[in-house]
Design a protein around this motif. Sequence first.
Motif, short mmCIF file in Angstrom:
data_model
loop_
_atom_site.label_atom_id
_atom_site.label_comp_id
_atom_site.label_asym_id
_atom_site.label_seq_id
_atom_site.Cartn_x
_atom_site.Cartn_y
_atom_site.Cartn_z
N GLY A 119 0.78 -1.23 0.00
CA GLY A 119 0.00 0.00 0.00
C GLY A 119 0.81 1.27 0.00
O GLY A 119 0.25 2.38 0.03
N PHE A 120 2.13 1.16 -0.05
CA PHE A 120 2.98 2.35 -0.11
C PHE A 120 3.02 2.86 -1.55
O PHE A 120 2.64 2.14 -2.48
CB PHE A 120 4.39 2.01 0.38
N PRO A 121 3.48 4.09 -1.76
CA PRO A 121 3.57 4.61 -3.14
C PRO A 121 4.34 3.66 -4.03
O PRO A 121 5.20 2.90 -3.57
CB PRO A 121 4.32 5.93 -2.96
N ASP A 122 4.04 3.68 -5.31
CA ASP A 122 4.65 2.78 -6.27
C ASP A 122 6.17 2.91 -6.27
O ASP A 122 6.71 4.00 -6.05
CB ASP A 122 4.12 3.09 -7.68
N GLY A 123 6.85 1.79 -6.52
CA GLY A 123 8.30 1.77 -6.50
C GLY A 123 8.94 2.68 -7.53
O GLY A 123 10.11 3.05 -7.40
N GLY A 124 8.18 3.04 -8.58
CA GLY A 124 8.71 3.97 -9.57
C GLY A 124 8.89 5.37 -9.01
O GLY A 124 9.60 6.19 -9.59
N GLN A 125 8.25 5.64 -7.87
CA GLN A 125 8.41 6.92 -7.17
C GLN A 125 9.28 6.67 -5.93
O GLN A 125 8.81 6.79 -4.80
CB GLN A 125 7.06 7.48 -6.76
N TYR A 126 10.53 6.33 -6.16
CA TYR A 126 11.37 5.88 -5.05
C TYR A 126 11.41 6.86 -3.88
O TYR A 126 11.24 6.47 -2.73
CB TYR A 126 12.81 5.61 -5.53
N ASP A 127 11.65 8.13 -4.15
CA ASP A 127 11.78 9.11 -3.07
C ASP A 127 10.53 9.16 -2.20
O ASP A 127 10.61 9.19 -0.97
CB ASP A 127 12.07 10.50 -3.63
N GLU A 128 9.36 9.16 -2.86
CA GLU A 128 8.11 9.23 -2.10
C GLU A 128 7.85 7.91 -1.37
O GLU A 128 7.36 7.89 -0.24
CB GLU A 128 6.95 9.56 -3.03
#
Length: 233
Positions: A119-128
């Motif tokens: 449920g965390f932000p997608d891995g493509g948005q590493y920083d977030e």
Amino acid sequence: MSTGVIIALIVIVAAVLVVAAAVTLLARRPQGGRSLQRRFGPEYDRAVARHNGDVKAAEQDLAERVSRHGSLRERALEPAAREQYAARWAAAQERFVESPREAVAEVDQLLGEVAGARGFPDGGQYDEQYAALSVHHGPHVHGYRRVHRAAQARVPDGQGSTEELREAMIEARVLFDELVTPSGKDTRRHRTDTDENSSIGRSRAIDTRPEGSAHEGRFHLPWSFNKHQAKGS
């Protein structure tokens, strides 16, 4: 109903509203230093270091992370998904013997996928994604940063420190264990024999957890090598 009773009821209702408003304001108020230190653990000190010792700036950064991601509710993983992720981690460990950096890149991708599934932000948005993970897994999130940096470095196998890569994977595994382990005290206390046997059955090699450490209810995925067996060490 007498006038006195009506006035008393109005006073009581007003008092309740005042208390509710005060509680809401306290909940929304930025967390202080000690609260942030408890929540983020070692990540608090790293944030201070990244801000060149500016505690105020670091705490503002961390408080903003809590504001953005504090309400996130982690999704549970299905047992089959946990098994698949555990198998992929074990395969990456085996690959480390011949291709340390390739294995680290696989672990970096795997952590991003597992976090996204939780449920965390997608891995493509590493920083977030990292910011969100730090809010909920602050004491153990740094291993993800280490493997991500190593994966992005694109240094060929045989160059750099294999031991540093190994340590990064060991540190990252603590976060991985937290993400794939069912949440809740009762679930950890009554984990199934299937989970236990599957994690043990994949590898019977030496467990590289630090001596004296124990992660109750976690997937313990032993390494299939030691630091003297890895290529390039």
